[in-house]
Design a protein around this motif. Structure first.
Motif, PDB file in Angstrom:
ATOM      1  N   LYS A  38      31.704  44.142  34.687  1.00 17.53           N
ATOM      2  CA  LYS A  38      31.856  43.679  35.541  1.00 17.53           C
ATOM      3  C   LYS A  38      32.666  43.738  36.806  1.00 17.53           C
ATOM      4  CE  LYS A  38      33.074  40.167  33.018  1.00 17.53           C
ATOM      5  NZ  LYS A  38      33.487  40.810  31.751  1.00 17.53           N
ATOM      6  N   LYS A  39      32.023  42.437  37.926  1.00 22.02           N
ATOM      7  CA  LYS A  39      31.971  42.813  39.452  1.00 22.02           C
ATOM      8  C   LYS A  39      33.088  41.841  39.791  1.00 22.02           C
ATOM      9  CE  LYS A  39      28.833  44.692  42.059  1.00 22.02           C
ATOM     10  NZ  LYS A  39      27.619  45.655  40.702  1.00 22.02           N
ATOM     11  N   GLY A  40      34.472  41.653  40.344  1.00 21.05           N
ATOM     12  CA  GLY A  40      35.137  40.716  41.330  1.00 21.05           C
ATOM     13  C   GLY A  40      35.198  41.006  42.619  1.00 21.05           C
ATOM     14  N   ILE A  41      35.380  39.619  42.476  1.00 19.34           N
ATOM     15  CA  ILE A  41      35.750  38.861  44.297  1.00 19.34           C
ATOM     16  C   ILE A  41      36.542  38.077  44.699  1.00 19.34           C
ATOM     17  CG2 ILE A  41      34.204  38.190  46.157  1.00 19.34           C
ATOM     18  CD1 ILE A  41      31.704  38.986  44.716  1.00 19.34           C
ATOM     19  N   PHE A  42      37.611  38.180  45.505  1.00 21.49           N
ATOM     20  CA  PHE A  42      38.657  37.349  45.833  1.00 21.49           C
ATOM     21  C   PHE A  42      38.787  36.920  47.353  1.00 21.49           C
ATOM     22  CE2 PHE A  42      43.484  37.188  46.939  1.00 21.49           C
ATOM     23  CZ  PHE A  42      43.473  35.445  45.480  1.00 21.49           C
ATOM     24  N   ILE A  43      38.836  35.215  46.693  1.00 24.08           N
ATOM     25  CA  ILE A  43      38.528  34.964  47.896  1.00 24.08           C
ATOM     26  C   ILE A  43      40.034  33.808  48.367  1.00 24.08           C
ATOM     27  CG2 ILE A  43      38.016  33.170  49.400  1.00 24.08           C
ATOM     28  CD1 ILE A  43      34.998  33.187  48.080  1.00 24.08           C
ATOM     29  N   CYS A  44      40.561  34.372  50.110  1.00 24.48           N
ATOM     30  CA  CYS A  44      41.587  34.145  49.467  1.00 24.48           C
ATOM     31  C   CYS A  44      42.153  33.207  50.818  1.00 24.48           C
ATOM     32  CB  CYS A  44      42.809  34.819  49.528  1.00 24.48           C
ATOM     33  SG  CYS A  44      44.584  34.215  49.703  1.00 24.48           S
ATOM     34  N   VAL A  45      43.142  32.284  50.901  1.00 22.77           N
ATOM     35  CA  VAL A  45      43.104  31.123  52.561  1.00 22.77           C
ATOM     36  C   VAL A  45      44.505  31.085  52.355  1.00 22.77           C
ATOM     37  CG1 VAL A  45      40.634  30.500  52.419  1.00 22.77           C
ATOM     38  CG2 VAL A  45      42.687  28.944  51.407  1.00 22.77           C
ATOM     39  N   GLU A  46      44.735  30.761  53.535  1.00 22.87           N
ATOM     40  CA  GLU A  46      46.334  30.824  53.829  1.00 22.87           C
ATOM     41  C   GLU A  46      46.367  30.339  54.588  1.00 22.87           C
ATOM     42  OE1 GLU A  46      49.540  33.579  53.572  1.00 22.87           O
ATOM     43  OE2 GLU A  46      48.278  34.851  55.557  1.00 22.87           O
ATOM     44  N   ALA A  47      47.517  29.140  55.109  1.00 27.25           N
ATOM     45  CA  ALA A  47      47.944  28.483  56.777  1.00 27.25           C
ATOM     46  C   ALA A  47      48.273  29.600  57.509  1.00 27.25           C
ATOM     47  CB  ALA A  47      48.757  27.441  56.597  1.00 27.25           C
ATOM     48  N   SER A  48      49.287  30.567  57.191  1.00 26.21           N
ATOM     49  CA  SER A  48      49.880  31.212  57.417  1.00 26.21           C
ATOM     50  C   SER A  48      49.296  32.694  58.150  1.00 26.21           C
ATOM     51  CB  SER A  48      51.867  31.825  57.148  1.00 26.21           C
ATOM     52  OG  SER A  48      51.446  32.766  55.666  1.00 26.21           O
ATOM     53  N   GLU A  49      49.815  33.516  58.889  1.00 28.79           N
ATOM     54  CA  GLU A  49      49.648  34.637  59.352  1.00 28.79           C
ATOM     55  C   GLU A  49      50.002  36.132  58.525  1.00 28.79           C
ATOM     56  OE1 GLU A  49      47.228  35.669  61.373  1.00 28.79           O
ATOM     57  OE2 GLU A  49      47.085  33.366  61.938  1.00 28.79           O
ATOM     58  N   ARG A  50      51.260  35.450  57.175  1.00 31.84           N
ATOM     59  CA  ARG A  50      52.149  36.507  56.578  1.00 31.84           C
ATOM     60  C   ARG A  50      51.247  37.250  55.013  1.00 31.84           C
ATOM     61  NH1 ARG A  50      57.374  33.969  55.261  1.00 31.84           N
ATOM     62  NH2 ARG A  50      57.730  35.775  53.722  1.00 31.84           N
ATOM     63  N   GLU A  51      51.141  38.498  55.646  1.00 33.70           N
ATOM     64  CA  GLU A  51      50.304  39.461  55.181  1.00 33.70           C
ATOM     65  C   GLU A  51      50.905  40.306  53.924  1.00 33.70           C
ATOM     66  OE1 GLU A  51      47.256  40.933  55.978  1.00 33.70           O
ATOM     67  OE2 GLU A  51      47.741  42.502  53.885  1.00 33.70           O
ATOM     68  N   ASN A  52      52.416  39.951  53.409  1.00 36.38           N
ATOM     69  CA  ASN A  52      53.034  39.813  52.193  1.00 36.38           C
ATOM     70  C   ASN A  52      53.065  38.640  50.874  1.00 36.38           C
ATOM     71  OD1 ASN A  52      54.810  37.971  53.286  1.00 36.38           O
ATOM     72  ND2 ASN A  52      56.612  38.825  52.784  1.00 36.38           N
ATOM     73  N   PHE A  53      52.976  37.378  51.666  1.00 36.88           N
ATOM     74  CA  PHE A  53      51.826  37.035  50.720  1.00 36.88           C
ATOM     75  C   PHE A  53      50.156  36.907  50.262  1.00 36.88           C
ATOM     76  CE2 PHE A  53      54.247  32.612  52.330  1.00 36.88           C
ATOM     77  CZ  PHE A  53      55.775  33.205  52.285  1.00 36.88           C
ATOM     78  N   VAL A  54      49.964  37.260  50.787  1.00 34.81           N
ATOM     79  CA  VAL A  54      48.564  37.716  50.239  1.00 34.81           C
ATOM     80  C   VAL A  54      48.445  38.683  49.401  1.00 34.81           C
ATOM     81  CG1 VAL A  54      45.691  38.543  51.278  1.00 34.81           C
ATOM     82  CG2 VAL A  54      47.522  36.619  52.178  1.00 34.81           C
ATOM     83  N   GLU A  55      49.367  39.763  50.089  1.00 32.04           N
ATOM     84  CA  GLU A  55      49.491  41.161  49.024  1.00 32.04           C
ATOM     85  C   GLU A  55      49.935  40.821  47.955  1.00 32.04           C
ATOM     86  OE1 GLU A  55      48.497  43.860  49.222  1.00 32.04           O
ATOM     87  OE2 GLU A  55      47.484  44.211  51.587  1.00 32.04           O
TER      88      GLU A  55
END
Ligand SMILES: Cc1cc2nc3c(=O)[nH]c(=O)nc-3n(C[C@H](O)[C@H](O)[C@H](O)COP(=O)(O)O)c2cc1C
Length: 191
Positions: free
Chosen positions: A117-134
């Motif tokens: 199957k295909k997987g898609i990730f939607i992610c939101v955050e208050a800050s601009e912290r790239e390491n949190f998203v990673e």
């Protein structure tokens, strides 16, 4: 074709859910669309059971049983989560941990093979912290690998805190549309 959207945020009509709903709307009337709002389900965290079943299914009989069915039968799985303390939400992590039985079925017992199957990730955050998203992304990649999904694409939206703030982020909605087209959505016959 079947698309399953999983909302990891506890906040109804929050930023993750708004984006997820917008994406799922593209598929209405063209595919089977299922949405799972994890915070409404009744399920327990992984108990690290001994003598696990070998069919990729957890033996705990709670609302996760339906989640396994929905995800396994999907062609596209969309996971939406806010960043909470540098990670995915607790609701989402709790669901992901319950896929350990599937991981064991695939990698240790070799008795389970998930449908591709295909997987898609939607992610939101208050800050601009790239390491949190990673950090969140690496959890999702691990999860997608376990459910047989390729990490097809992502929508990462930073700087959104208040409920509904996401509506001001035009670029995030444009990215959803891009992904829809990439799937083949511009030609309705293709999806
Ligand atoms: C418990 C909790 C922890 C959070 N931790 C972070 C964080 O580590 N980094 C960050 O940028 N935002 C953090 N936030 C803010 C959320 O990511 C942000 O408000 C997001 O837009 C919420 O999405 P939702 O409306 O889909 O729930 C946190 C919010 C909560 C409630």
């Amino acid at each position: 074709m079947k698309i399953v959207g999983i909302c990891g945020s506890p906040r109804k009509d929050g930023n993750s859910e708004i984006l997820l709903d917008e994406f799922l709307r593209y598929f209405e009337g063209k595919a089977e669309v299922k949405k799972i709002f994890l915070n409404k389900l009744k399920f327990v965290p992984c108990q690290e059971c001994e003598n696990v079943k070998k069919d990729g299914r957890c033996k705990i009989n709670d609302d996760m049983q339906n989640v396994y069915d929905e995800i396994e039968s999907a062609d596209i799985v969309v996971v939406a989560s806010p960043i909470f303390f540098g990670s995915v939400s607790a609701q989402l992590k709790m669901m992901i941990d319950r896929f350990q039985c599937q991981w064991l079925g695939i990698n240790i017992f070799k008795t389970f093979k998930p449908k591709r199957k295909k997987g898609i990730f939607i992610c939101v955050e208050a800050s601009e912290r790239e390491n949190f998203v990673e950090n969140a992304k690496s959890i999702i990649k691990n999860f997608f690998a376990t459910i047989g999904a390729t990490y097809f694409d992502e929508v990462i939206c930073k700087g959104v805190d208040k409920k509904g703030k996401i509506k001001e982020k035009k670029e995030c909605f444009e990215k959803l549309n891009e992904i829809y087209k990439k799937i083949g959505g511009k030609n309705e016959d293709n999806i």
